[in-house]
Design a protein around this motif. Structure first.
Motif, PDB file in Angstrom:
ATOM      1  N   CYS A 154       1.297  -1.339  -0.300  1.00  0.00           N
ATOM      2  CA  CYS A 154       0.022  -0.013   0.066  1.00  0.00           C
ATOM      3  C   CYS A 154       0.611   1.001  -0.071  1.00  0.00           C
ATOM      4  CB  CYS A 154      -1.395   0.161   1.409  1.00  0.00           C
ATOM      5  SG  CYS A 154       0.131   0.042   2.903  1.00  0.00           S
ATOM      6  N   PHE A 155       1.724   1.306  -0.245  1.00  0.00           N
ATOM      7  CA  PHE A 155       2.946   2.433   0.014  1.00  0.00           C
ATOM      8  C   PHE A 155       3.114   3.640   1.106  1.00  0.00           C
ATOM      9  CE2 PHE A 155       4.139   0.528  -3.808  1.00  0.00           C
ATOM     10  CZ  PHE A 155       5.199  -0.454  -3.713  1.00  0.00           C
ATOM     11  N   VAL A 156       1.813   2.971   2.262  1.00  0.00           N
ATOM     12  CA  VAL A 156       1.658   4.410   2.940  1.00  0.00           C
ATOM     13  C   VAL A 156       2.574   4.406   4.391  1.00  0.00           C
ATOM     14  CG1 VAL A 156      -0.081   4.170   5.365  1.00  0.00           C
ATOM     15  CG2 VAL A 156      -0.844   3.771   3.873  1.00  0.00           C
ATOM     16  N   CYS A 157       3.616   3.468   4.239  1.00  0.00           N
ATOM     17  CA  CYS A 157       4.989   3.815   5.111  1.00  0.00           C
ATOM     18  C   CYS A 157       6.291   4.785   4.441  1.00  0.00           C
ATOM     19  CB  CYS A 157       5.742   2.174   5.501  1.00  0.00           C
ATOM     20  SG  CYS A 157       5.719   1.541   3.731  1.00  0.00           S
ATOM     21  N   TRP A 158       5.725   5.048   2.962  1.00  0.00           N
ATOM     22  CA  TRP A 158       6.616   6.370   1.436  1.00  0.00           C
ATOM     23  C   TRP A 158       5.258   7.311   1.957  1.00  0.00           C
ATOM     24  CZ3 TRP A 158       7.817   2.867  -2.712  1.00  0.00           C
ATOM     25  CH2 TRP A 158       9.301   1.994  -2.395  1.00  0.00           C
ATOM     26  N   LYS A 159       4.738   7.247   2.205  1.00  0.00           N
ATOM     27  CA  LYS A 159       3.522   8.542   1.733  1.00  0.00           C
ATOM     28  C   LYS A 159       3.162   8.814   3.077  1.00  0.00           C
ATOM     29  CE  LYS A 159       0.408  10.262  -1.653  1.00  0.00           C
ATOM     30  NZ  LYS A 159      -0.102  10.147  -3.246  1.00  0.00           N
ATOM     31  N   THR A 160       1.762   8.369   3.732  1.00  0.00           N
ATOM     32  CA  THR A 160       0.638   8.830   4.929  1.00  0.00           C
ATOM     33  C   THR A 160       1.741   9.348   6.366  1.00  0.00           C
ATOM     34  OG1 THR A 160      -0.860   7.104   3.379  1.00  0.00           O
ATOM     35  CG2 THR A 160      -1.237   8.642   5.694  1.00  0.00           C
ATOM     36  N   THR A 161       2.239   8.078   6.515  1.00  0.00           N
ATOM     37  CA  THR A 161       2.814   7.785   7.793  1.00  0.00           C
ATOM     38  C   THR A 161       4.856   7.348   7.059  1.00  0.00           C
ATOM     39  OG1 THR A 161       2.762   5.076   8.037  1.00  0.00           O
ATOM     40  CG2 THR A 161       1.467   7.142   9.109  1.00  0.00           C
ATOM     41  N   PRO A 162       5.324   8.597   6.660  1.00  0.00           N
ATOM     42  CA  PRO A 162       7.186   8.037   6.288  1.00  0.00           C
ATOM     43  C   PRO A 162       7.450   6.956   7.453  1.00  0.00           C
ATOM     44  CG  PRO A 162       6.465  10.209   5.214  1.00  0.00           C
ATOM     45  CD  PRO A 162       5.077   9.541   6.284  1.00  0.00           C
ATOM     46  N   GLY A 163       8.104   5.973   6.919  1.00  0.00           N
ATOM     47  CA  GLY A 163       9.104   4.938   8.038  1.00  0.00           C
ATOM     48  C   GLY A 163       7.520   4.194   9.107  1.00  0.00           C
ATOM     49  N   GLN A 164       6.961   4.144   8.868  1.00  0.00           N
ATOM     50  CA  GLN A 164       5.304   3.819   9.907  1.00  0.00           C
ATOM     51  C   GLN A 164       4.781   3.029   9.006  1.00  0.00           C
ATOM     52  OE1 GLN A 164       6.120   4.200  13.211  1.00  0.00           O
ATOM     53  NE2 GLN A 164       8.034   5.412  12.940  1.00  0.00           N
ATOM     54  N   MET A 177      10.145  -4.402   5.659  1.00  0.00           N
ATOM     55  CA  MET A 177      11.370  -3.813   6.086  1.00  0.00           C
ATOM     56  C   MET A 177      11.570  -2.807   5.244  1.00  0.00           C
ATOM     57  SD  MET A 177      12.376  -4.380   9.509  1.00  0.00           S
ATOM     58  CE  MET A 177      14.167  -3.358   9.522  1.00  0.00           C
ATOM     59  N   ILE A 178      10.492  -2.669   4.714  1.00  0.00           N
ATOM     60  CA  ILE A 178      10.286  -1.647   3.792  1.00  0.00           C
ATOM     61  C   ILE A 178      10.371  -0.273   3.769  1.00  0.00           C
ATOM     62  CG2 ILE A 178       8.091  -1.664   2.685  1.00  0.00           C
ATOM     63  CD1 ILE A 178       8.838  -1.375  -0.192  1.00  0.00           C
ATOM     64  N   CYS A 179       9.997   0.140   4.958  1.00  0.00           N
ATOM     65  CA  CYS A 179       9.255   1.060   5.166  1.00  0.00           C
ATOM     66  C   CYS A 179      10.683   2.134   5.689  1.00  0.00           C
ATOM     67  CB  CYS A 179       8.064   0.960   6.886  1.00  0.00           C
ATOM     68  SG  CYS A 179       9.052  -0.348   7.822  1.00  0.00           S
ATOM     69  N   TYR A 180      12.166   1.160   5.781  1.00  0.00           N
ATOM     70  CA  TYR A 180      12.836   1.318   6.381  1.00  0.00           C
ATOM     71  C   TYR A 180      14.084   1.819   5.165  1.00  0.00           C
ATOM     72  CZ  TYR A 180      12.841   0.299  11.261  1.00  0.00           C
ATOM     73  OH  TYR A 180      12.491   0.155  12.662  1.00  0.00           O
ATOM     74  N   VAL A 181      13.454   1.914   4.410  1.00  0.00           N
ATOM     75  CA  VAL A 181      14.389   2.557   3.048  1.00  0.00           C
ATOM     76  C   VAL A 181      13.212   3.727   2.286  1.00  0.00           C
ATOM     77  CG1 VAL A 181      14.883   0.765   2.270  1.00  0.00           C
ATOM     78  CG2 VAL A 181      13.098   1.228   1.046  1.00  0.00           C
ATOM     79  N   GLN A 182      14.397   5.167   1.954  1.00  0.00           N
ATOM     80  CA  GLN A 182      13.074   6.176   0.854  1.00  0.00           C
ATOM     81  C   GLN A 182      12.115   5.377  -0.070  1.00  0.00           C
ATOM     82  OE1 GLN A 182      16.425   8.324   0.777  1.00  0.00           O
ATOM     83  NE2 GLN A 182      16.505   8.660   3.045  1.00  0.00           N
ATOM     84  N   GLU A 183      11.081   6.064  -0.366  1.00  0.00           N
ATOM     85  CA  GLU A 183      10.331   5.888  -1.707  1.00  0.00           C
ATOM     86  C   GLU A 183      11.717   5.814  -2.880  1.00  0.00           C
ATOM     87  OE1 GLU A 183       9.764  10.189  -0.262  1.00  0.00           O
ATOM     88  OE2 GLU A 183      10.320   8.016   1.180  1.00  0.00           O
ATOM     89  N   TYR A 184      11.003   5.464  -3.590  1.00  0.00           N
ATOM     90  CA  TYR A 184      11.676   5.508  -5.095  1.00  0.00           C
ATOM     91  C   TYR A 184      11.351   6.850  -5.597  1.00  0.00           C
ATOM     92  CZ  TYR A 184      12.751   4.565  -9.910  1.00  0.00           C
ATOM     93  OH  TYR A 184      13.335   4.819 -10.956  1.00  0.00           O
TER      94      TYR A 184
END
Length: 248
Positions: free
Chosen positions: A54-64, A106-113
Protein backbone atom coordinates in the motif's frame (compact mmCIF):
# COMPACT_ATOMS: atom_id res chain seq x y z
CA UNK A 1 27.64 -4.64 21.90
CA UNK A 2 24.13 -5.90 21.14
CA UNK A 3 23.63 -8.83 18.77
CA UNK A 4 20.21 -9.75 17.43
CA UNK A 5 20.00 -13.35 16.19
CA UNK A 6 16.96 -13.87 13.98
CA UNK A 7 16.10 -17.51 13.38
CA UNK A 8 14.29 -17.60 10.05
CA UNK A 9 13.92 -21.37 9.89
CA UNK A 10 10.42 -22.80 10.11
CA UNK A 11 12.00 -25.71 12.02
CA UNK A 12 12.90 -23.45 14.92
CA UNK A 13 15.41 -24.91 17.37
CA UNK A 14 15.97 -27.96 15.13
CA UNK A 15 17.45 -25.83 12.36
CA UNK A 16 20.89 -26.82 11.08
CA UNK A 17 21.48 -23.20 10.09
CA UNK A 18 20.90 -22.22 13.71
CA UNK A 19 23.66 -24.59 14.83
CA UNK A 20 26.06 -22.75 12.53
CA UNK A 21 24.75 -19.35 13.66
CA UNK A 22 25.14 -20.30 17.34
CA UNK A 23 28.76 -21.30 16.74
CA UNK A 24 29.52 -18.07 14.87
CA UNK A 25 27.81 -15.88 17.48
CA UNK A 26 29.58 -17.73 20.29
CA UNK A 27 32.89 -16.81 18.69
CA UNK A 28 31.86 -13.16 18.47
CA UNK A 29 30.74 -13.09 22.11
CA UNK A 30 33.98 -14.66 23.30
CA UNK A 31 35.91 -11.97 21.42
CA UNK A 32 33.73 -8.98 22.34
CA UNK A 33 33.54 -9.94 26.00
CA UNK A 34 31.08 -10.92 28.71
CA UNK A 35 29.10 -7.69 28.52
CA UNK A 36 27.92 -8.57 25.00
CA UNK A 37 24.14 -8.89 24.86
CA UNK A 38 22.59 -11.51 22.57
CA UNK A 39 18.88 -11.55 21.86
CA UNK A 40 17.51 -14.51 19.88
CA UNK A 41 14.10 -14.54 18.23
CA UNK A 42 12.38 -17.30 16.22
CA UNK A 43 10.26 -15.88 13.41
CA UNK A 44 8.10 -19.01 13.30
CA UNK A 45 6.63 -17.97 16.65
CA UNK A 46 5.86 -14.41 15.52
CA UNK A 47 2.76 -13.00 13.87
CA UNK A 48 4.00 -11.40 10.66
CA UNK A 49 1.47 -10.39 8.04
CA UNK A 50 2.49 -10.04 4.42
CA UNK A 51 3.31 -6.59 3.06
CA UNK A 52 0.16 -5.14 1.47
CA UNK A 53 2.04 -3.03 -1.05
CA UNK A 54 0.00 0.00 0.00
CA UNK A 55 3.08 2.25 0.48
CA UNK A 56 1.44 4.04 3.41
CA UNK A 57 4.86 3.74 5.08
CA UNK A 58 6.33 5.90 2.28
CA UNK A 59 3.60 8.47 1.76
CA UNK A 60 1.11 8.84 4.61
CA UNK A 61 3.20 7.89 7.67
CA UNK A 62 6.83 7.84 6.47
CA UNK A 63 8.77 5.07 8.15
CA UNK A 64 5.67 3.68 9.90
CA UNK A 65 3.85 0.57 8.67
CA UNK A 66 0.05 0.60 8.83
CA UNK A 67 -0.01 -3.08 9.83
CA UNK A 68 0.42 -3.58 13.56
CA UNK A 69 1.63 -7.05 14.45
CA UNK A 70 4.85 -8.51 15.86
CA UNK A 71 6.86 -6.58 13.27
CA UNK A 72 6.47 -3.50 15.48
CA UNK A 73 8.55 -5.24 18.14
CA UNK A 74 10.97 -6.79 15.67
CA UNK A 75 11.75 -3.50 13.92
CA UNK A 76 12.51 -1.92 17.29
CA UNK A 77 14.80 -4.83 18.13
CA UNK A 78 16.68 -4.19 14.88
CA UNK A 79 17.04 -0.50 15.74
CA UNK A 80 18.33 -1.36 19.23
CA UNK A 81 21.01 -3.79 17.96
CA UNK A 82 24.51 -3.23 16.64
CA UNK A 83 24.76 -6.52 14.72
CA UNK A 84 21.87 -8.37 13.10
CA UNK A 85 22.44 -12.05 12.32
CA UNK A 86 19.81 -13.62 10.07
CA UNK A 87 19.95 -17.42 10.25
CA UNK A 88 18.01 -19.41 7.66
CA UNK A 89 18.06 -22.50 5.44
CA UNK A 90 17.99 -22.09 1.68
CA UNK A 91 14.51 -23.00 0.42
CA UNK A 92 14.17 -23.42 -3.35
CA UNK A 93 17.10 -21.02 -3.93
CA UNK A 94 15.53 -18.23 -1.88
CA UNK A 95 14.52 -17.18 1.62
CA UNK A 96 12.06 -19.16 3.76
CA UNK A 97 8.60 -17.60 3.55
CA UNK A 98 8.58 -16.18 7.10
CA UNK A 99 11.93 -14.48 6.63
CA UNK A 100 10.84 -13.19 3.22
CA UNK A 101 7.74 -11.66 4.84
CA UNK A 102 9.97 -10.11 7.53
CA UNK A 103 12.27 -8.68 4.85
CA UNK A 104 9.38 -7.28 2.81
CA UNK A 105 7.97 -5.58 5.90
CA UNK A 106 11.29 -3.77 6.43
CA UNK A 107 10.57 -1.72 3.30
CA UNK A 108 9.51 1.19 5.51
CA UNK A 109 13.19 1.56 6.47
CA UNK A 110 14.18 2.60 2.96
CA UNK A 111 13.23 5.84 1.27
CA UNK A 112 10.63 5.95 -1.44
CA UNK A 113 11.64 5.76 -5.07
CA UNK A 114 11.62 9.18 -6.77
CA UNK A 115 12.91 8.31 -10.22
CA UNK A 116 16.62 8.46 -9.36
CA UNK A 117 18.82 6.40 -11.70
CA UNK A 118 20.45 4.56 -8.79
CA UNK A 119 23.98 3.78 -7.72
CA UNK A 120 25.37 1.17 -10.10
CA UNK A 121 28.73 1.10 -8.34
CA UNK A 122 27.21 -0.11 -5.05
CA UNK A 123 24.33 -2.01 -6.68
CA UNK A 124 21.80 -0.31 -4.45
CA UNK A 125 19.84 1.00 -7.40
CA UNK A 126 16.82 2.86 -6.23
CA UNK A 127 16.59 3.35 -2.47
CA UNK A 128 18.59 4.91 0.34
CA UNK A 129 18.15 4.02 4.01
CA UNK A 130 15.59 6.22 5.76
CA UNK A 131 17.50 6.40 9.04
CA UNK A 132 21.26 7.14 9.10
CA UNK A 133 21.83 4.81 12.07
CA UNK A 134 20.85 1.84 9.91
CA UNK A 135 23.96 2.41 7.80
CA UNK A 136 26.10 1.80 10.91
CA UNK A 137 24.58 -1.57 11.73
CA UNK A 138 26.19 -4.79 10.55
CA UNK A 139 24.22 -7.54 8.86
CA UNK A 140 25.37 -11.16 8.75
CA UNK A 141 23.51 -13.82 6.77
CA UNK A 142 24.11 -17.34 8.10
CA UNK A 143 22.67 -20.13 6.00
CA UNK A 144 22.93 -23.83 5.22
CA UNK A 145 21.70 -25.49 2.07
CA UNK A 146 20.98 -29.15 1.35
CA UNK A 147 23.35 -29.32 -1.61
CA UNK A 148 26.86 -30.72 -1.60
CA UNK A 149 28.36 -27.27 -2.22
CA UNK A 150 27.07 -23.71 -2.03
CA UNK A 151 28.33 -22.68 -5.49
CA UNK A 152 25.64 -20.84 -7.51
CA UNK A 153 22.89 -21.80 -5.02
CA UNK A 154 22.69 -18.37 -3.37
CA UNK A 155 22.73 -16.11 -6.43
CA UNK A 156 19.09 -15.00 -5.94
CA UNK A 157 19.66 -14.29 -2.23
CA UNK A 158 22.80 -12.26 -2.97
CA UNK A 159 20.99 -10.31 -5.69
CA UNK A 160 18.23 -9.30 -3.28
CA UNK A 161 20.50 -8.19 -0.45
CA UNK A 162 22.93 -6.45 -2.83
CA UNK A 163 20.06 -4.22 -3.88
CA UNK A 164 18.67 -3.69 -0.40
CA UNK A 165 21.93 -3.16 1.47
CA UNK A 166 24.48 -2.47 -1.25
CA UNK A 167 27.05 -4.90 -2.58
CA UNK A 168 29.73 -5.71 -0.01
CA UNK A 169 27.81 -4.08 2.85
CA UNK A 170 26.80 -7.33 4.53
CA UNK A 171 28.59 -10.57 5.40
CA UNK A 172 27.64 -14.11 4.38
CA UNK A 173 28.44 -17.27 6.31
CA UNK A 174 27.37 -20.26 4.23
CA UNK A 175 27.54 -24.00 4.83
CA UNK A 176 26.67 -26.81 2.39
CA UNK A 177 25.23 -30.21 3.37
CA UNK A 178 22.83 -28.83 5.96
CA UNK A 179 20.99 -32.10 6.55
CA UNK A 180 23.83 -34.15 8.10
CA UNK A 181 24.49 -31.36 10.64
CA UNK A 182 21.53 -32.68 12.65
CA UNK A 183 22.18 -36.40 12.13
CA UNK A 184 23.15 -38.10 15.42
CA UNK A 185 25.46 -40.43 13.54
CA UNK A 186 27.69 -37.49 12.63
CA UNK A 187 27.55 -35.76 16.05
CA UNK A 188 31.28 -35.86 16.85
CA UNK A 189 32.25 -34.85 13.33
CA UNK A 190 29.71 -32.00 13.40
CA UNK A 191 31.10 -30.71 16.73
CA UNK A 192 34.57 -30.45 15.19
CA UNK A 193 33.11 -28.96 12.01
CA UNK A 194 31.34 -26.18 13.93
CA UNK A 195 34.59 -25.09 15.59
CA UNK A 196 35.67 -23.37 12.37
CA UNK A 197 32.51 -21.25 12.46
CA UNK A 198 33.25 -20.24 16.04
CA UNK A 199 36.78 -19.29 14.97
CA UNK A 200 35.28 -17.26 12.12
CA UNK A 201 33.13 -15.43 14.69
CA UNK A 202 36.30 -14.52 16.56
CA UNK A 203 37.83 -13.15 13.36
CA UNK A 204 34.73 -11.16 12.49
CA UNK A 205 34.66 -9.54 15.94
CA UNK A 206 38.34 -8.62 15.68
CA UNK A 207 38.44 -7.45 12.07
CA UNK A 208 34.84 -6.46 11.28
CA UNK A 209 34.85 -8.83 8.31
CA UNK A 210 35.95 -12.27 7.16
CA UNK A 211 39.06 -12.81 5.09
CA UNK A 212 38.72 -14.55 1.75
CA UNK A 213 40.78 -17.42 3.16
CA UNK A 214 38.35 -17.88 6.06
CA UNK A 215 35.29 -17.55 3.83
CA UNK A 216 36.61 -20.26 1.53
CA UNK A 217 37.39 -22.48 4.52
CA UNK A 218 33.77 -22.26 5.65
CA UNK A 219 32.61 -23.55 2.27
CA UNK A 220 34.38 -26.88 2.73
CA UNK A 221 31.70 -29.55 3.18
CA UNK A 222 31.28 -31.72 6.24
CA UNK A 223 31.33 -35.00 4.32
CA UNK A 224 33.23 -36.29 1.33
CA UNK A 225 31.33 -36.80 -1.90
CA UNK A 226 30.80 -40.57 -1.59
CA UNK A 227 29.64 -40.43 2.04
CA UNK A 228 27.30 -37.53 1.39
CA UNK A 229 25.85 -39.15 -1.73
CA UNK A 230 25.24 -42.40 0.16
CA UNK A 231 23.61 -40.61 3.12
CA UNK A 232 21.31 -38.48 1.03
CA UNK A 233 20.21 -41.36 -1.19
CA UNK A 234 19.52 -43.56 1.84
CA UNK A 235 17.29 -40.80 3.14
CA UNK A 236 15.20 -40.57 -0.02
CA UNK A 237 15.13 -44.30 -0.76
CA UNK A 238 14.67 -45.80 2.73
CA UNK A 239 11.48 -44.85 4.59
CA UNK A 240 13.09 -45.87 7.91
CA UNK A 241 15.87 -43.30 7.56
CA UNK A 242 15.21 -39.69 8.42
CA UNK A 243 12.96 -37.94 7.87
CA UNK A 244 15.63 -35.88 6.15
CA UNK A 245 13.19 -32.98 5.86
CA UNK A 246 13.50 -32.32 9.60
CA UNK A 247 17.22 -31.88 9.42
CA UNK A 248 17.74 -28.76 7.30
Amino acid sequence: MKILLINGSLRGEYSSSLKVAHAFVKGMVEEYGADTEVCEVALKDKRIDHCHGCFVCWKTTPGQCCIHDDMDELRQMVMDSDIIVESFPLYFFGLPSKLKAFTDRMICYVQEYRGNPGDEENHRFLHNMRYPELEKKKLILVSTCGYEVTDNCYDAVFAEFDRICGEGKYTTVLAPQGGPLSEQGFAEKVARYLEKFKEAGHEYAREGCLSERTWNKLQRPLLGHSTFEMAINMNWDNPEVGPYGKLV
